[in-house]
Design a protein around this motif. Structure first.
Motif, short mmCIF file in Angstrom:
data_model
loop_
_atom_site.label_atom_id
_atom_site.label_comp_id
_atom_site.label_asym_id
_atom_site.label_seq_id
_atom_site.Cartn_x
_atom_site.Cartn_y
_atom_site.Cartn_z
N GLU A 116 41.10 49.39 27.47
CA GLU A 116 40.05 49.47 28.48
C GLU A 116 39.77 48.10 29.08
O GLU A 116 39.55 47.98 30.29
N ASP A 117 39.80 47.04 28.25
CA ASP A 117 39.60 45.68 28.76
C ASP A 117 40.72 45.29 29.72
O ASP A 117 40.46 44.73 30.79
N ILE A 118 41.94 45.60 29.35
CA ILE A 118 43.08 45.26 30.21
C ILE A 118 42.98 46.02 31.54
O ILE A 118 43.20 45.46 32.61
N TYR A 119 42.61 47.29 31.46
CA TYR A 119 42.49 48.11 32.67
C TYR A 119 41.40 47.55 33.59
O TYR A 119 41.59 47.46 34.81
N ALA A 120 40.26 47.15 33.02
CA ALA A 120 39.16 46.62 33.84
C ALA A 120 39.58 45.31 34.51
O ALA A 120 39.29 45.10 35.70
N GLU A 121 40.27 44.44 33.78
CA GLU A 121 40.72 43.18 34.37
C GLU A 121 41.75 43.42 35.47
O GLU A 121 41.76 42.72 36.49
N ALA A 122 42.62 44.39 35.28
CA ALA A 122 43.63 44.70 36.30
C ALA A 122 42.96 45.23 37.57
O ALA A 122 43.37 44.89 38.69
N LYS A 123 41.92 46.05 37.42
CA LYS A 123 41.20 46.55 38.60
C LYS A 123 40.54 45.41 39.34
O LYS A 123 40.57 45.35 40.58
N GLU A 124 39.92 44.48 38.61
CA GLU A 124 39.28 43.32 39.25
C GLU A 124 40.31 42.48 40.00
O GLU A 124 40.05 42.05 41.13
N LEU A 125 41.46 42.27 39.41
CA LEU A 125 42.50 41.48 40.05
C LEU A 125 42.99 42.16 41.33
O LEU A 125 43.16 41.50 42.36
N ASN A 126 43.16 43.46 41.30
CA ASN A 126 43.58 44.19 42.50
C ASN A 126 42.52 44.13 43.59
O ASN A 126 42.84 44.01 44.77
N GLU A 127 41.25 44.20 43.22
CA GLU A 127 40.17 44.10 44.21
C GLU A 127 40.14 42.71 44.84
O GLU A 127 39.95 42.56 46.04
N LYS A 128 40.34 41.66 44.02
CA LYS A 128 40.37 40.30 44.55
C LYS A 128 41.54 40.12 45.52
O LYS A 128 41.39 39.52 46.59
#
Length: 104
Positions: free
Chosen positions: A61-73
């Motif tokens: 879940e942590d990895i998924y949340a960080e990946a979503k943030e990176l894609n949004e940036k």
């Protein structure tokens, strides 16, 4: 030749004896304690596995949340146009060919 064989009758009688004694053995207090211990061990194993699964799930879940943030940036950053500049100086002068005879 007889259809009935005594060996089959012996196997049947042995099966009946094993079944009646088997029921008594399975219903005994010792067997009951063994069932309880085996079930308790299974429950402890399940709890340990579930703890491991929970830890892995939290990491994912942590990895998924960080990946979503990176894609949004990356989606919000402005795109830079890159201009390609050709080097025409190298294309205008062909390379000189040298032969082995000229080098001697």
């Amino acid at each position: 030749m007889s259809i009935f064989k005594w060996s089959h009758a012996g196997i049947f009688a042995g099966g009946m004896l094993f079944a009646t004694k088997g029921i008594e053995i399975l219903a005994s207090k010792t067997a009951h304690k063994a069932y309880v211990e085996a079930t308790a061990f299974g429950l402890r194993c399940r709890d340990g596995v579930m703890d491991g699964v929970t830890a892995v799930r939290e990491g994912c879940e942590d990895i998924y949340a960080e990946a979503k943030e990176l894609n949004e940036k990356k989606a919000n950053t402005p795109k830079v146009d890159v201009e390609v500049i050709e080097d025409k100086s190298a294309a205008a002068k062909p390379a000189k060919k040298t032969s082995k005879k000229a080098a001697k």
